[in-house]
Scaffold this motif. Sequence first.
Motif, PDB file in Angstrom:
ATOM      1  N   ALA A 245       0.834  -1.202   0.000  1.00  0.00           N
ATOM      2  CA  ALA A 245       0.000   0.000   0.000  1.00  0.00           C
ATOM      3  C   ALA A 245       0.869   1.253   0.000  1.00  0.00           C
ATOM      4  CB  ALA A 245      -0.916   0.008   1.221  1.00  0.00           C
ATOM      5  N   ALA A 246       0.450   2.245  -0.771  1.00  0.00           N
ATOM      6  CA  ALA A 246       1.223   3.489  -0.848  1.00  0.00           C
ATOM      7  C   ALA A 246       1.207   4.249   0.463  1.00  0.00           C
ATOM      8  CB  ALA A 246       0.652   4.362  -1.966  1.00  0.00           C
ATOM      9  N   PHE A 247       0.113   4.088   1.224  1.00  0.00           N
ATOM     10  CA  PHE A 247      -0.027   4.818   2.483  1.00  0.00           C
ATOM     11  C   PHE A 247      -0.461   3.853   3.586  1.00  0.00           C
ATOM     12  CE2 PHE A 247      -1.165   7.573  -1.076  1.00  0.00           C
ATOM     13  CZ  PHE A 247      -0.247   8.601  -0.918  1.00  0.00           C
ATOM     14  N   LYS A 248       0.261   3.890   4.704  1.00  0.00           N
ATOM     15  CA  LYS A 248      -0.064   3.018   5.827  1.00  0.00           C
ATOM     16  C   LYS A 248      -0.104   3.841   7.124  1.00  0.00           C
ATOM     17  CE  LYS A 248       2.293  -1.054   3.877  1.00  0.00           C
ATOM     18  NZ  LYS A 248       3.328  -2.085   4.125  1.00  0.00           N
ATOM     19  N   PHE A 249      -1.173   3.614   7.893  1.00  0.00           N
ATOM     20  CA  PHE A 249      -1.327   4.311   9.172  1.00  0.00           C
ATOM     21  C   PHE A 249      -1.722   3.303  10.249  1.00  0.00           C
ATOM     22  CE2 PHE A 249      -2.212   7.297   5.780  1.00  0.00           C
ATOM     23  CZ  PHE A 249      -1.451   8.398   6.145  1.00  0.00           C
ATOM     24  N   TYR A 250      -1.251   3.569  11.460  1.00  0.00           N
ATOM     25  CA  TYR A 250      -1.588   2.711  12.602  1.00  0.00           C
ATOM     26  C   TYR A 250      -2.204   3.597  13.674  1.00  0.00           C
ATOM     27  CZ  TYR A 250      -1.160  -0.889  16.218  1.00  0.00           C
ATOM     28  OH  TYR A 250      -1.433  -1.827  17.197  1.00  0.00           O
ATOM     29  N   LEU A 251      -3.513   3.419  13.915  1.00  0.00           N
ATOM     30  CA  LEU A 251      -4.224   4.222  14.896  1.00  0.00           C
ATOM     31  C   LEU A 251      -4.337   3.464  16.213  1.00  0.00           C
ATOM     32  CD1 LEU A 251      -7.212   5.622  12.778  1.00  0.00           C
ATOM     33  CD2 LEU A 251      -4.869   6.464  12.955  1.00  0.00           C
ATOM     34  N   THR A 252      -4.119   4.166  17.300  1.00  0.00           N
ATOM     35  CA  THR A 252      -4.242   3.531  18.600  1.00  0.00           C
ATOM     36  C   THR A 252      -4.847   4.509  19.597  1.00  0.00           C
ATOM     37  OG1 THR A 252      -3.051   2.274  20.306  1.00  0.00           O
ATOM     38  CG2 THR A 252      -1.922   4.202  19.370  1.00  0.00           C
ATOM     39  N   ALA A 253      -5.170   4.036  20.786  1.00  0.00           N
ATOM     40  CA  ALA A 253      -5.711   4.852  21.875  1.00  0.00           C
ATOM     41  C   ALA A 253      -5.695   3.973  23.120  1.00  0.00           C
ATOM     42  CB  ALA A 253      -7.133   5.324  21.561  1.00  0.00           C
ATOM     43  N   THR A 254      -5.828   4.571  24.280  1.00  0.00           N
ATOM     44  CA  THR A 254      -5.841   3.780  25.504  1.00  0.00           C
ATOM     45  C   THR A 254      -7.067   2.861  25.520  1.00  0.00           C
ATOM     46  OG1 THR A 254      -7.143   5.399  26.751  1.00  0.00           O
ATOM     47  CG2 THR A 254      -4.727   5.669  26.751  1.00  0.00           C
ATOM     48  N   PRO A 255      -6.974   1.719  26.197  1.00  0.00           N
ATOM     49  CA  PRO A 255      -8.134   0.818  26.291  1.00  0.00           C
ATOM     50  C   PRO A 255      -9.354   1.522  26.891  1.00  0.00           C
ATOM     51  CG  PRO A 255      -6.154  -0.312  27.000  1.00  0.00           C
ATOM     52  CD  PRO A 255      -5.774   1.132  26.836  1.00  0.00           C
ATOM     53  N   GLU A 256      -9.105   2.383  27.882  1.00  0.00           N
ATOM     54  CA  GLU A 256     -10.214   3.079  28.532  1.00  0.00           C
ATOM     55  C   GLU A 256     -10.944   4.001  27.564  1.00  0.00           C
ATOM     56  OE1 GLU A 256      -7.446   1.504  31.394  1.00  0.00           O
ATOM     57  OE2 GLU A 256      -7.126   2.865  29.704  1.00  0.00           O
ATOM     58  N   GLU A 257     -10.190   4.726  26.749  1.00  0.00           N
ATOM     59  CA  GLU A 257     -10.801   5.633  25.783  1.00  0.00           C
ATOM     60  C   GLU A 257     -11.552   4.842  24.717  1.00  0.00           C
ATOM     61  OE1 GLU A 257     -12.022   8.854  23.505  1.00  0.00           O
ATOM     62  OE2 GLU A 257     -11.403   8.689  25.610  1.00  0.00           O
ATOM     63  N   ARG A 258     -10.982   3.732  24.288  1.00  0.00           N
ATOM     64  CA  ARG A 258     -11.642   2.922  23.264  1.00  0.00           C
ATOM     65  C   ARG A 258     -12.929   2.294  23.804  1.00  0.00           C
ATOM     66  NH1 ARG A 258      -8.148  -1.338  21.829  1.00  0.00           N
ATOM     67  NH2 ARG A 258      -6.521  -0.791  23.316  1.00  0.00           N
ATOM     68  N   ALA A 259     -12.897   1.858  25.054  1.00  0.00           N
ATOM     69  CA  ALA A 259     -14.098   1.305  25.677  1.00  0.00           C
ATOM     70  C   ALA A 259     -15.172   2.375  25.817  1.00  0.00           C
ATOM     71  CB  ALA A 259     -13.761   0.719  27.048  1.00  0.00           C
ATOM     72  N   ASN A 260     -14.768   3.589  26.164  1.00  0.00           N
ATOM     73  CA  ASN A 260     -15.722   4.687  26.313  1.00  0.00           C
ATOM     74  C   ASN A 260     -16.396   5.007  24.983  1.00  0.00           C
ATOM     75  OD1 ASN A 260     -16.928   6.863  27.881  1.00  0.00           O
ATOM     76  ND2 ASN A 260     -15.636   8.250  26.690  1.00  0.00           N
TER      77      ASN A 260
END
Length: 220
Positions: A134-149
């Motif tokens: 892929a020409a463009f690759k991104f990896y998004l993350t966040a704390t488990p608490e924020e993702r659960a919220n």
Amino acid sequence: MRISIAIDGPAGAGKSTIAKKIAKELGIMYINTGLMYRAVTLKAIEENISPDNIEALSMLVDRMDMYFENDDLIVDGQNITSKLTTAEVSKHVASYASIAELRERLVVLQRNLASKFDIIMDGRDIGTVVLKNAAFKFYLTATPEERANRRYKELLSKSAVCSYEEILKDIIDRDYIDMNRSVNPLTKAEDAIEIDTTSLSIDEIVKTILDYIKKDLNNL
């Protein structure tokens, strides 16, 4: 030249929401691979097929007719999108998504779509497996608490009965399974740009990604 954008990251990091907006901004196809795995999970639950029944699962996937219509996933002629983010599906999807035979079948379908259209695809192994080039690759993350919220608020908006504590536990369990499975575990591609979305708004994330993409496209 086909434009291919890979977005990876753990559950609840905002991948789908962000990918949809970028697809509309760039006028390209959005492919939500997570929904494809959720669709298989939903159908397996409905037909009482356990994750260890590989033969039955393989037959199930082979006879499922799946395609995207705008942001919705149509399976066997029915729009089942609203059924795919329930707590029941979320609880079991990791067990099905870790099955090699299932992943192999869906990856073939995903690559075929990428070869025919300009696409943005999100999931957990897009940049490392499905679209390695892929020409463009991104990896998004966040704390488990924020993702659960985020997931908790999403389910509440749909009038679902849910528990924040249970959702948080499911996300932590899902992270462990995704990152430690033997087949294509969740990991950041070496050439992916990592973005921590914990304290960022949707618009800020979209702008950050679009800035990277448009800068590189202008240099081509």
